[in-house]
Design an enzyme around this catalytic site. Structure first.
Site, short mmCIF file in Angstrom:
data_model
loop_
_atom_site.label_atom_id
_atom_site.label_comp_id
_atom_site.label_asym_id
_atom_site.label_seq_id
_atom_site.Cartn_x
_atom_site.Cartn_y
_atom_site.Cartn_z
N THR A 118 60.72 78.05 45.94
CA THR A 118 60.41 79.17 46.84
C THR A 118 59.68 78.63 48.07
O THR A 118 59.25 77.46 48.09
CB THR A 118 59.48 80.18 46.13
OG1 THR A 118 58.22 79.55 45.93
CG2 THR A 118 60.05 80.64 44.80
N ASP A 166 46.93 95.23 47.58
CA ASP A 166 46.41 94.18 46.69
C ASP A 166 46.52 94.70 45.26
O ASP A 166 45.74 95.57 44.85
CB ASP A 166 44.95 93.89 47.06
CG ASP A 166 44.29 92.90 46.11
OD1 ASP A 166 44.96 92.42 45.17
OD2 ASP A 166 43.10 92.62 46.30
N TYR A 222 46.16 80.04 34.87
CA TYR A 222 47.45 80.68 35.16
C TYR A 222 48.25 80.87 33.86
O TYR A 222 48.76 81.96 33.59
CB TYR A 222 48.21 79.80 36.15
CG TYR A 222 49.63 80.17 36.45
CD1 TYR A 222 49.94 81.02 37.52
CD2 TYR A 222 50.69 79.65 35.71
CE1 TYR A 222 51.26 81.35 37.82
CE2 TYR A 222 52.01 79.96 36.01
CZ TYR A 222 52.28 80.81 37.07
OH TYR A 222 53.59 81.12 37.36
N LYS A 277 49.93 84.21 31.86
CA LYS A 277 51.37 84.33 31.59
C LYS A 277 51.63 84.57 30.09
O LYS A 277 52.55 85.30 29.72
CB LYS A 277 52.11 83.10 32.10
CG LYS A 277 52.07 82.95 33.62
CD LYS A 277 52.71 84.15 34.30
CE LYS A 277 52.64 84.10 35.80
NZ LYS A 277 53.27 85.26 36.44
N ILE A 303 60.69 84.90 44.42
CA ILE A 303 61.43 85.56 43.33
C ILE A 303 61.44 87.08 43.54
O ILE A 303 62.47 87.73 43.38
CB ILE A 303 60.81 85.18 41.97
CG1 ILE A 303 61.01 83.67 41.72
CG2 ILE A 303 61.42 86.00 40.84
CD1 ILE A 303 60.32 83.14 40.47
N SER A 327 56.89 86.52 33.71
CA SER A 327 55.88 85.64 33.12
C SER A 327 56.17 84.22 33.60
O SER A 327 56.35 83.99 34.80
CB SER A 327 55.94 85.79 31.59
OG SER A 327 55.13 84.86 30.97
N1 LIG Z 1 58.49 79.77 41.31
C1 LIG Z 1 58.33 79.29 40.11
O1 LIG Z 1 58.63 78.14 39.83
C2 LIG Z 1 57.76 80.20 39.02
C3 LIG Z 1 57.77 79.72 37.71
C4 LIG Z 1 57.28 80.52 36.70
C5 LIG Z 1 56.79 81.78 37.00
N2 LIG Z 1 56.78 82.23 38.28
C6 LIG Z 1 56.25 83.56 38.53
O2 LIG Z 1 57.16 84.32 39.29
C7 LIG Z 1 56.44 85.26 40.09
C8 LIG Z 1 56.87 85.09 41.53
O3 LIG Z 1 56.57 83.77 41.91
P1 LIG Z 1 57.16 83.08 43.24
O4 LIG Z 1 57.49 81.71 42.89
O5 LIG Z 1 58.15 83.95 43.88
O6 LIG Z 1 55.81 83.00 44.07
P2 LIG Z 1 55.46 83.40 45.54
O7 LIG Z 1 54.13 82.84 45.80
O8 LIG Z 1 56.59 83.08 46.45
O9 LIG Z 1 55.38 85.00 45.42
C9 LIG Z 1 54.30 85.67 44.86
C10 LIG Z 1 54.06 86.88 45.73
O10 LIG Z 1 53.00 87.64 45.15
C11 LIG Z 1 52.19 88.09 46.22
N3 LIG Z 1 50.83 88.34 45.74
C12 LIG Z 1 49.96 87.44 45.28
N4 LIG Z 1 48.81 88.05 44.99
C13 LIG Z 1 48.96 89.36 45.28
C14 LIG Z 1 48.12 90.49 45.21
N5 LIG Z 1 46.86 90.39 44.80
N6 LIG Z 1 48.62 91.70 45.56
C15 LIG Z 1 49.89 91.81 46.01
N7 LIG Z 1 50.74 90.75 46.12
C16 LIG Z 1 50.27 89.56 45.75
C17 LIG Z 1 52.21 86.96 47.23
O11 LIG Z 1 51.82 87.40 48.52
C18 LIG Z 1 53.64 86.50 47.15
O12 LIG Z 1 54.45 87.16 48.10
C19 LIG Z 1 54.95 84.97 39.89
O13 LIG Z 1 54.44 85.88 38.94
C20 LIG Z 1 54.97 83.55 39.34
O14 LIG Z 1 53.84 83.30 38.54
C21 LIG Z 1 57.26 81.45 39.30
#
Ligand SMILES: NC(=O)c1ccc[n+]([C@@H]2O[C@H](COP(=O)([O-])OP(=O)(O)OC[C@H]3O[C@@H](n4cnc5c(N)ncnc54)[C@H](O)[C@@H]3O)[C@@H](O)[C@H]2O)c1
Length: 257
Positions: free
Chosen positions: A192, A65, A157, A161, A18, A143
Site C-alpha cells: 500500500t 477519528d 499491533y 489483531k 486496503i 485483522s
Molecule cells: N497492508 C498490509 O500488509 C496489512 C497486513 C495485515 C493487516 N492489515 C490491516 O489492514 C487494514 C488496512 O491496512 P492498510 O495496509 O490499507 O493500511 P493504510 O495505512 O494504508 O490504511 C489504514 C487507514 O486507516 C486510517 N486510520 C488510521 N487511524 C485512524 C483513525 N483513528 N480513525 C480513522 N481512520 C484511521 C488511516 O488514515 C489509513 O487511511 C489495517 O487494519 C491493517 O492493520 C494490513
C-alpha cells in the site's frame, strides 16, 4: 445486477490502501458506501478517484477519528442519512506500533487498542440495530495474518489483531439468531502507499521491497490491495450466506510450513 446491489456499507480506514480498494469494489458491485477516515486529504483523493472511474456511484465520505467512542454514532448517523439503513460493516481502520513489548508505552497501548480494536466494537454496537433489522447483516473485520502467527517487534499491533478474531467469533455466536454474519479477513503482506512511503523513508529500493516478500510467503510476492477487497466483497454478498465465524487467511501462504 451487482453482487451487493442495493446494500449500504460503512468502510473504516477507507482512504487507506486496503480500505479504498474495498470501497471501490463495493461501489462497483452496486452498494452504497460510506468511506470513513481520519486523513481528510487522502479520503478526498480516493473519493474523487472512485467517482471518476465509475460515474454514477452511491458514495459518501466522513472524516472521523474512529479511536474516539463518540465517532461511532456520528458514522452510523451519516451513513443512514446519506445512504439508508446499514447492512454491511467493514472495520478496516488500523494503526501500527513498532518495538518490543518490553518497551511498550501505556499511551501507545491505549491508542492502538482504541483505534484497532475498540473502534470495531463501538461501531458494531452503534450499527447493531440496522444490522439486525436487515436480516442479512454482515460484519467483516479486517485483522492480520499476525493475529494467529506471532512474531517479534509488533506485539501491540498483533495483540489488537488477535482480539479482533476473538471479537468476530463471539459476535457471530451472539448475532446468528438475527441473521447477522460476522467474519474476519486476515491479510498478509499487502503493498500500500503506507509501505511505499515507509520504504522510501528508510532508503530501501524496489528490489529490497520485492525481496522481503519473496521469502515471506508461498506466493513470493506482495498482494495488491484488490486481492484483499475481493474476499471482503464475497463475504458481504449473498454468495457467502453460509459463512460466519470464519477467519479467512489471505496471506499468500505466509506461514505454511
Ligand atoms: N497492508 C498490509 O500488509 C496489512 C497486513 C495485515 C493487516 N492489515 C490491516 O489492514 C487494514 C488496512 O491496512 P492498510 O495496509 O490499507 O493500511 P493504510 O495505512 O494504508 O490504511 C489504514 C487507514 O486507516 C486510517 N486510520 C488510521 N487511524 C485512524 C483513525 N483513528 N480513525 C480513522 N481512520 C484511521 C488511516 O488514515 C489509513 O487511511 C489495517 O487494519 C491493517 O492493520 C494490513
Amino acid at each position: 445486477m451487482g453482487r451487493v446491489q442495493g446494500r449500504v456499507a460503512i468502510v473504516t480506514g477507507g482512504a487507506g490502501g486496503i480500505g479504498s480498494a474495498i470501497g471501490r469494489v463495493l461501489c462497483q458491485e452496486g452498494a452504497g458506501v460510506l468511506l470513513v477516515d481520519a486523513d481528510a486529504t487522502a479520503l478526498e483523493e480516493v473519493a474523487v478517484d472512485i467517482r471518476a472511474g465509475q460515474g454514477d456511484v452511491r458514495l459518501a465520505t466522513l472524516v472521523a477519528d474512529v479511536g474516539q467512542e463518540a465517532s461511532a454514532g456520528q458514522i452510523v448517523a451519516k451513513a443512514r442519512d446519506a445512504l439508508g439503513p446499514i447492512d454491511t460493516l467493514v472495520n478496516c481502520a488500523g494503526m501500527r506500533s513498532y518495538g518490543p513489548l518490553a518497551d511498550a508505552k501505556t499511551e501507545t497501548w491505549e491508542r492502538i487498542l482504541a483505534v484497532n480494536l475498540l473502534s470495531y466494537a463501538w461501531l458494531t454496537q452503534a450499527a447493531i440495530g440496522d444490522l439486525r433489522a436487515s436480516g442479512r447483516g454482515s460484519v467483516i473485520n479486517v485483522s492480520s495474518t499476525h493475529a494467529v502467527n506471532p512474531r517479534a517487534g509488533m506485539g501491540q499491533y498483533d495483540v489488537t489483531k488477535a482480539g479482533i478474531v476473538s471479537m468476530t467469533k463471539t459476535l457471530a455466536f451472539e448475532e446468528a439468531k438475527h441473521g447477522l454474519r460476522a467474519n474476519a479477513v486476515c491479510p498478509g503482506l499487502t503493498f500500500t502507499p503506507f509501505h511505499r512511503k515507509r520504504a522510501e523513508a528508510a532508503g530501501r529500493t524496489q528490489e529490497d521491497i520485492d525481496a522481503e516478500a519473496q521469502g515471506g510467503c508461498l506466493m513470493g510476492r506482495w498482494a495488491d490491495p484488490m486481492e484483499m477487497a475481493y474476499p471482503v466483497l464475497w463475504l458481504a454478498s449473498d454468495e457467502a450466506s453460509y459463512m460466519t465465524a470464519s477467519v479467512i487467511m489471505v496471506d499468500g501462504g505466509r506461514f505454511v510450513t
